[in-house]
Design an enzyme around this catalytic site. Sequence first.
Site, PDB file in Angstrom:
ATOM      1  N   TYR A  67     -14.444  11.234  30.814  1.00  0.00           N
ATOM      2  CA  TYR A  67     -13.458  11.142  29.735  1.00  0.00           C
ATOM      3  C   TYR A  67     -12.343  12.173  29.866  1.00  0.00           C
ATOM      4  CZ  TYR A  67     -16.581  14.470  27.111  1.00  0.00           C
ATOM      5  OH  TYR A  67     -17.364  15.513  26.685  1.00  0.00           O
ATOM      6  N   GLU A  68     -11.308  11.979  29.048  1.00  0.00           N
ATOM      7  CA  GLU A  68     -10.073  12.765  29.104  1.00  0.00           C
ATOM      8  C   GLU A  68      -9.409  12.692  30.473  1.00  0.00           C
ATOM      9  OE1 GLU A  68      -9.032  13.460  26.390  1.00  0.00           O
ATOM     10  OE2 GLU A  68     -10.859  13.476  25.205  1.00  0.00           O
ATOM     11  N   GLY A  69      -9.492  11.528  31.091  1.00  0.00           N
ATOM     12  CA  GLY A  69      -8.940  11.323  32.425  1.00  0.00           C
ATOM     13  C   GLY A  69     -10.013  11.585  33.461  1.00  0.00           C
TER      14      GLY A  69
END
Length: 570
Positions: free
Chosen positions: A436-438
């Site tokens: 997550y978050e890229g």
Amino acid sequence: MADYQPRLDDVQFVLHNVLHAPERIAALAPYGEVDADLMNQILEESGKFIAEQIAPLNPVGDHVGAQWKDGNVTMPPGFKDAYQAFWQAGWASLCTATDDGGQGLPAVLESVLYEWLSAANHGWTMAPGLLHGAYECIKHHASDELKAQYLSKVGTGEWLATMCLTEPHAGSDLGLASTKAVPQPDGAYLISGTKIFISGGEHDLTDNIVHLVLARLPDAPAGPKGLSLFLVPKFYADGTRSAVHCERIEEKMGIHGSPTCVMRFDEARAWLVGDIGRGLNAMFVMMNAARLHVALQGVGLLDAALQKADAYAHERRQMRAPRVAGEKGSAPADLIIEHPAMRRILDTQRAWVDGSRVLAYETGLALDEAKHHPDAAQREAAQRWCALITPILKASCTDQGFHGASECLQVFGGHGYVSEWGIEQNVRDARIAMIYEGTNEIQAIDLLMRKVVSDGGAAMTAMLDALSSGLSASKAHEAQVLQLFDQLKATTHTCLQAAQQPDGQVRLSWIAGDYLRMATLALLAWSWTRIEAAEGSQAPRWQTPAAALRAWVLPEFGMRSGIIEAQLKA
């Protein structure tokens, strides 16, 4: 196994002895009253709060998990009381401006806080994890009317917030998002669509939840430039509930204490945040803040796994360990801590934890220096550091958080695979941070293509030159770092040449992860020269992981360099 315990002395050593944080913070106008004593007091009290109220909830969060029924989510036993105590004690608002109800303290203290929280209870920490980014987003992009209603509530943590980006058909490619925003005569908008993977989209921790939602106006162009950002609360000022529904929560590999929600917006009344068509610009304020916190999750989760494995290795008796002739161990030879294979695992993970802390806390300091340092050149250098180091930290710390935790599980043998020891939860919980978050692959491409190739390697070269200025070629370990920096510069030049070829983007995408790993290892080596130059670093506590770094970690640098050379010159 015992619950996670924040180790204040380790963090104090890095902040005070290595980074000289109190002196650097004192040079920034907003923090003139923040000295070493105040920092120590805040860290000591936060460590106590985490150890006493957050860490004990970790097993129940994993075993019971968040529960969904008829659109409502009930959090695991104890989670709500702990969160209410958390925000009311001011821990959610360490860095929030005093005008907005916060304490106005330096970012590095929040960095330590969230590292410890993640180590103690990753699932619980997901709830306040987006607060800082949501607060900054509202503060810098929302209208005065929205600020008056929501800024202090989010900034203090009284209300929690979400970041609603992903859709079933649009994961990392946000330009495919199709959630609709229809303007209304009174200036509001009606939001319709479905968002998935929304952490904390529904829960019972707070009286309200503030959703920040990417959506597209009817006449907006396709792609990311057509997206705008909107604020949709769970409850409006008059007490009515918005048309936002939690359809279900996901059954996940880990972080069971955090509800990962599917959220449906049925013409939910909303307000624009920032400018039309510039939703990603406003949202990236949240995402960049979140990426540093995710990096610290990796550090914390690895430290938690290491604590468990180290404690077990000092208790578990097995066959006698081999020793060098004449060597005297610090423990009986039948404890597995005396076995070289186990010492290699533990010392290597300690090298990663300590070195990563130096880099992460340096970034926390740089965030404030980029805003408040009186010297313009220092502000520029701090900003350059943050831009380059954020994708490196996010990818490398979370990668090591997972793989290192798996190594720590190995210390337990078969017991590590059994739930009662708790180490397998560390492995499961750590895995999501790589996604997550890229994803970490996106972080690598961001570093190489957007941060290095885009400016001809100028920012990377400037950062490495600045770090080199404090090193001496006459000192063996510092000379090694200078060599790593020179090789990284040479590899950067090779990448810049490859970028000019017709298939350059494809070839660079192949090796972006290897380039990020080279940068990680070079910076990790640099961080250890800082540690070894600090007062008190001659103790075995610091010398043992330093030796492990050079024996077991840094040799990977040559392998990565060879992969890049082979791929780009083929």
